[in-house]
Each structure stands twice: as structure tokens, then as C-alpha cells.
Design a protein around this motif. Sequence first.
Motif, short mmCIF file in Angstrom:
data_model
loop_
_atom_site.label_atom_id
_atom_site.label_comp_id
_atom_site.label_asym_id
_atom_site.label_seq_id
_atom_site.Cartn_x
_atom_site.Cartn_y
_atom_site.Cartn_z
N MET A 69 25.48 82.12 69.77
CA MET A 69 26.49 81.43 68.97
C MET A 69 25.78 80.68 67.85
O MET A 69 24.75 80.04 68.08
CB MET A 69 27.29 80.45 69.84
CG MET A 69 28.09 81.13 70.94
SD MET A 69 28.63 79.98 72.22
CE MET A 69 29.59 78.81 71.27
N GLN A 70 26.35 80.74 66.67
CA GLN A 70 25.72 80.08 65.52
C GLN A 70 26.77 79.83 64.45
O GLN A 70 27.51 80.73 64.05
CB GLN A 70 24.60 80.96 64.96
CG GLN A 70 23.82 80.35 63.81
CD GLN A 70 22.70 81.27 63.33
OE1 GLN A 70 22.38 82.27 63.98
NE2 GLN A 70 22.12 80.94 62.20
N ASP A 71 26.86 78.56 64.01
CA ASP A 71 27.75 78.18 62.92
C ASP A 71 29.21 78.61 63.17
O ASP A 71 29.88 79.12 62.27
CB ASP A 71 27.26 78.76 61.59
CG ASP A 71 25.88 78.24 61.20
OD1 ASP A 71 25.57 77.09 61.54
OD2 ASP A 71 25.12 79.01 60.58
N GLY A 72 29.66 78.42 64.41
CA GLY A 72 31.04 78.76 64.74
C GLY A 72 31.30 80.23 64.94
O GLY A 72 32.45 80.63 65.19
N LYS A 73 30.27 81.07 64.84
CA LYS A 73 30.42 82.51 65.06
C LYS A 73 29.79 82.87 66.41
O LYS A 73 28.84 82.25 66.86
CB LYS A 73 29.73 83.30 63.95
CG LYS A 73 30.22 83.00 62.54
CD LYS A 73 31.62 83.53 62.33
CE LYS A 73 32.02 83.55 60.85
NZ LYS A 73 31.98 82.21 60.22
N GLU A 74 30.33 83.90 67.03
CA GLU A 74 29.79 84.39 68.29
C GLU A 74 29.28 85.79 68.08
O GLU A 74 29.98 86.66 67.53
CB GLU A 74 30.87 84.36 69.39
CG GLU A 74 30.33 84.69 70.77
CD GLU A 74 31.36 84.48 71.87
OE1 GLU A 74 30.98 84.57 73.06
OE2 GLU A 74 32.54 84.23 71.55
N TYR A 75 28.03 86.03 68.52
CA TYR A 75 27.37 87.31 68.31
C TYR A 75 27.11 87.98 69.65
O TYR A 75 27.07 87.34 70.70
CB TYR A 75 26.06 87.11 67.56
CG TYR A 75 26.25 86.48 66.20
CD1 TYR A 75 26.67 87.24 65.12
CD2 TYR A 75 26.02 85.12 66.00
CE1 TYR A 75 26.86 86.67 63.87
CE2 TYR A 75 26.21 84.53 64.76
CZ TYR A 75 26.63 85.31 63.69
OH TYR A 75 26.83 84.74 62.47
N GLY A 76 26.91 89.30 69.59
CA GLY A 76 26.68 90.05 70.82
C GLY A 76 27.96 90.36 71.57
O GLY A 76 27.92 90.57 72.78
N VAL A 77 29.09 90.38 70.86
CA VAL A 77 30.38 90.64 71.49
C VAL A 77 31.06 91.81 70.80
O VAL A 77 30.81 92.09 69.62
CB VAL A 77 31.30 89.39 71.45
CG1 VAL A 77 30.66 88.25 72.21
CG2 VAL A 77 31.59 88.96 70.01
N VAL A 78 31.92 92.49 71.54
CA VAL A 78 32.66 93.64 71.00
C VAL A 78 34.12 93.55 71.43
O VAL A 78 34.46 92.87 72.41
CB VAL A 78 32.06 94.98 71.48
CG1 VAL A 78 30.66 95.18 70.93
CG2 VAL A 78 32.06 95.08 73.00
N LEU A 79 34.97 94.23 70.70
CA LEU A 79 36.41 94.28 71.00
C LEU A 79 36.70 95.48 71.89
O LEU A 79 36.37 96.62 71.55
CB LEU A 79 37.20 94.38 69.70
CG LEU A 79 38.72 94.47 69.82
CD1 LEU A 79 39.30 93.21 70.46
CD2 LEU A 79 39.37 94.71 68.46
N ALA A 80 37.30 95.23 73.04
CA ALA A 80 37.63 96.28 73.99
C ALA A 80 39.03 96.83 73.72
O ALA A 80 39.85 96.17 73.07
CB ALA A 80 37.55 95.75 75.43
N PRO A 81 39.35 98.02 74.23
CA PRO A 81 40.67 98.62 73.98
C PRO A 81 41.83 97.78 74.51
O PRO A 81 42.95 97.91 74.01
CB PRO A 81 40.59 99.97 74.72
CG PRO A 81 39.13 100.31 74.72
CD PRO A 81 38.44 98.99 74.88
N ASP A 82 41.60 96.93 75.52
CA ASP A 82 42.69 96.11 76.05
C ASP A 82 42.93 94.84 75.25
O ASP A 82 43.74 93.99 75.63
CB ASP A 82 42.42 95.76 77.52
CG ASP A 82 41.21 94.85 77.69
OD1 ASP A 82 40.46 94.66 76.71
OD2 ASP A 82 41.02 94.32 78.80
N GLY A 83 42.21 94.70 74.12
CA GLY A 83 42.38 93.53 73.27
C GLY A 83 41.47 92.38 73.61
O GLY A 83 41.43 91.38 72.88
N SER A 84 40.71 92.49 74.70
CA SER A 84 39.79 91.41 75.07
C SER A 84 38.48 91.56 74.33
O SER A 84 38.10 92.65 73.89
CB SER A 84 39.56 91.41 76.58
OG SER A 84 38.92 92.60 77.00
N THR A 85 37.77 90.44 74.19
CA THR A 85 36.45 90.45 73.58
C THR A 85 35.42 90.29 74.69
O THR A 85 35.57 89.46 75.59
CB THR A 85 36.32 89.31 72.57
OG1 THR A 85 37.35 89.46 71.57
CG2 THR A 85 34.97 89.33 71.88
#
Length: 591
Positions: free
Chosen positions: A112-128
Motif C-alpha cells: 500500500m502506498q499513497d492511498g493505493k493498493e498494489y498486488g491486487v486483481v479484480l475477480a469475476p465475482d466483483g471482489s478484489t
Amino acid sequence: MSFGNWKPTVVVQGILWILYGLLLQPEPGTATLPLLMDSVIQALAELEQKAPATEAGHSVAAWLLSAQGSGTHSPLHHFLLEGKRLNITELDPPSLSPELQGLMGEVVRHSMQDGKEYGVVLAPDGSTVAVEPLLAGLWAGLQGHRIVNLSLESTATPPDAGVTFPDLGDTSPALSNASPDVTSADVGAVSPNVSTKALDVRATSPEVRPGSPDVQASSPDTKAKLPTAVDSLLVVTLARDLGLNFLQGPQTWNHSGLGAEGCWDQLSVPRTFTLLDPEASPLTTAFLNGALDGVLLGDYLSRTPEPRPALSHLLSQYYGAGVAGDPGFRSNFRRHNGAALTSAPTLTQQVWGALILLQRLEPAHPHLQGMSQEELAHVATHATKEFTEAFLGCPAIHPRCRWGAAPYQGLPTPLKLPLGFLYVHHTYLPAPPCTSFERCAADMRSMQRFHQQTRGWADIGYSFVVGSDGYVYEGRGWHWVGAHTLGHNSRGFGVAFIGNYTGVLPSEAALRAVRDELPRCAIGAGLLRPDYALLGHRQLVRTECPGDLLFNLLRTWPRFDKNVKPRTARRASSISKRRPPPTILLSTDLQ
């Protein structure tokens, strides 16, 4: 080596280490492909196609471990995930396409840096989903449920001393028994500062449970002994991070920011994920989603005999229609399945044990120096309590940005919290239940357009909307007056099931969200009064909503107030005491 000597698990483990230990890691935000779970699955499939069908997969893992060295992983991760020391051979690992290598290089590390989250992806069910704890769980699962036995030699607390735990309650069965095909690690090669007497890794048997039989804590007067063992699967995915997050002090126990959500810059081609709370704990919803997915899939792999499914196939099923044809075993229901997999006392012991292990592997850790066993036990207790009550015990709620909400028109009116009522609706139109994120999100946008453009309202009328996909969708939310129950909008939250429930019922998951999870979570957060009453829309307004069959079911719920009649409710209203016009309202005529 002949094809007959191919060991699928060896190849799969090698593929995982390629992903888990990518050496070329671009700066955050530089991926050329959209940050989608489908892209991660595509990368796995490409590696599986290129991996040689021999034991070379083991050598790939060893080569990457050697080249990476200590890297950014903690000694605890290296110790628990490395397994047997591997013979390192000269080998060029199978390469991904430049696009996939760039994407995987970015997502294998969570930050996490400057209000952004890295290392995450969007899944087909809408969850991150955070990819790092997911991969850690898959790797640990392929090794089996390895039990790390902790020596009871401790300078802080005698081995027979007890530590008092607050009441956590045993809410679900303990973690599934370990698989018999379990490997062990070379303890002596872990760290020159760690004695082999302090750490002992053994293969587990079906009789051994990672929760430790010493767990007996269920009331403030109960003594819990030091944990004697930890499960590598729970430690590398969840327990370690839970413990470290709560080491900062008591002020984090009640206001941890646990499970913060965020918004993607766009849903079709997501590239940037911005947290809704820039001061959020590192244990964001995305991280906890990835950790739970890693635990659930790792547990599944550890119990699945050879030949195990290809990881790309397994993830496609889990983030799709369900693993092995089971629609209940998919990412939509990770919280419910996670709560069923391990109990609070078991998880407490795992968090405590993870901190003990980390303290021994990293004696100079700034947050662990000088910590007594009693202090570690209380950290573990409160971390588990927060996680089970504020995350596992709450429904998964997609924020407005996730379903593509249009802006509120005008200025919203704040609610005076906590409220005393929960009003249940059905949408009537759309009539069919929505069973996928794509369909539910489209229904939300359709209803908002109707409410804003046809009815002339400021926003979608409901506080929350419940789909049949396992998710709750944020409407006006917890803090703003809605337009759902004429004359009573400021006194209660309006929750609607998507669909027409005159002759059928919502799914059990949807019913559970409204009956149990949503009110329990709201009470815990101080948004809903503990003595709240649940009412059907038709009890307050002349309407057929929420449908005959659903309303009859509501009558059987514990919080349903059968004594509330329209006249009584109107007399109690501070907004209107007038008799409503003798018309029957459709569920779309909410105000």
C-alpha cells in the motif's frame, strides 16, 4: 527421464515458485495487462503448457529460490514454504510472455502506498483479491498441512502456565484434518540463530489437528496453554499478518480499519485500485480475500489425492461456477466457507503460535522484542476477535463504485444513528434473481436510473440490495436517509432482495445475509440498535412488497415484530400521521 516418472505435484510446485518468486518486478502501476484474475489464470495456464513433464519443475523452484535469496520474504515464509532443500541445477525457467511477466511481476507482492493498493486483481465475482497470500496458500496446500511443533521451552512463561483469554466462542468446526501426504522442512538450514531444538517440523497424520488439543479458551476464567504447534497453511496466509497488524497496541483493537474496501479506476480494464480509507490497515478486504482463498484452496489441495487438478483449472472453477461442480465452493462464499473451516479458539492459537515462531526466527523484529507470552496471547485473542466479528461475521458488501453507481443528485441527509428498524423489500422488477456479479451490477444500475430519471429521486432508494450471488450491494448505505419506506425512511434501513418473491424464496445465502449477517455487523458497528425490529414493507405501506412467500417467511424470524400494524407504525412516525391513500404501491414506488 521418461514420461512415466512425471510427478504432477512437482511440476505444479515449480510453476507456483516461478510466480511467487519472479525476479523482474516492475514498479507498482506499470502492468501492461488489466489487473484481472483471468490474467493470473492465463499466466498459470501458459506456464503449465511450457513446463516440462518431468521433475524439472523441482529444479525450477530451486533455481528461483537460490536466485531470489532472502528477497523480500520474511524468514518465516522461507522456513514454512521452502520445504525440502532442493538440488539446484543450471536451468532457464519457462518464461511467460512479456505482457504476462510484467503483470505477474507486479501482482506477486502486496503493498500500500499513497492511498493505493498494489498486488491486487479484480475477480469475476466483483471482489478484489491480493495475489500474494493466494499463491502462498496454494504452495502450502501442495505440501500438505505441515505441522510445525514449537518447543515449550520459553523464558517468558513456564510451559505449564496458563494465559487468560476473553470469551471468543466456538462458532464453527476446527480446521480440517491434515492430509497424510505431507512433507517436512530442513530445519537446520533455516537460520544460524535458530536452534533445531526450538523448532520441529513433522509430517502430520489424520489424528493430528493444527488447532492443538490444548485450546480450551472460551470464557474469561479459562486458562489456555502455550500453543504446541502451528499449521504452515494458516500461518503464511493469515495468522502471521493478523498478529503483526495488532502488535501496535490496544488502540488498534477497536479501530483497526480491518477490511477496508476500494475502487478501481475502471472495471473493464482495471489498472489502479484506490482505497476508500487512505489510512486503512494493511489487512484490507483484498488482502483478507486473498488470504481466505489461499486457506480454502490450500486446504482443498492438501486433501486431494494425485493427480491434482491443474492450478489454472482449479482457479477457473473457484472464481467461476464452483470447484468440482460445487456451486457453494467458490469465491462468492469465501467468508461463509472460511468461518466453517476454523474456529475462533483454533485461529487464536495459530496467531499466537505464528508470533512465537516469528519471534524465534527474527529475534530482532522491532515489534516483537521484549514481548512476553501473555502479551502475545492477548494480541492473538484480540486479532482473532476482530477478524471473526468484523470480517467473517459481516456480509461481503460491494461498494457503490464497484457496481458503477451514478453520483447522488443533490445533498444527502444524514441518518441519526443507531437506527431501530430494518425494513425488508423485494424489488419486484427486476423479477428474476441475479446470480452473477455482472447481472446484479446491471440490475443495480437499472434501478438507480429508474429511481433518478423516472421517479426524480436523488439516488437509488434502498439502503442495501441483496443479490443471489452471495453479495450485498451498497445503495445509500449506512449513513444517508433512503427512499424505501414512505414515512419511515429516517427510522430504519431499507434492504431489498433482487427479484419477485411472491411465489418463490431468495437463496439461502441471501436470506442469511439479511436475517443474520447484516444486522449483526451493524449492531457491532453501532449502526443498528441491539433491540431493533424487523418489518416487512407491507406492514407500514399499502403494498404487496416484499411478496407473499417471503413475507410469510419473515414472520418466523426472531426479530420480526408481528405486533406492528400500519396504524401503530404511522402513529409512531414523526413525519406523517395521515392515513395513506387507498392505492396499492408497486415495490418501485418506494417513497
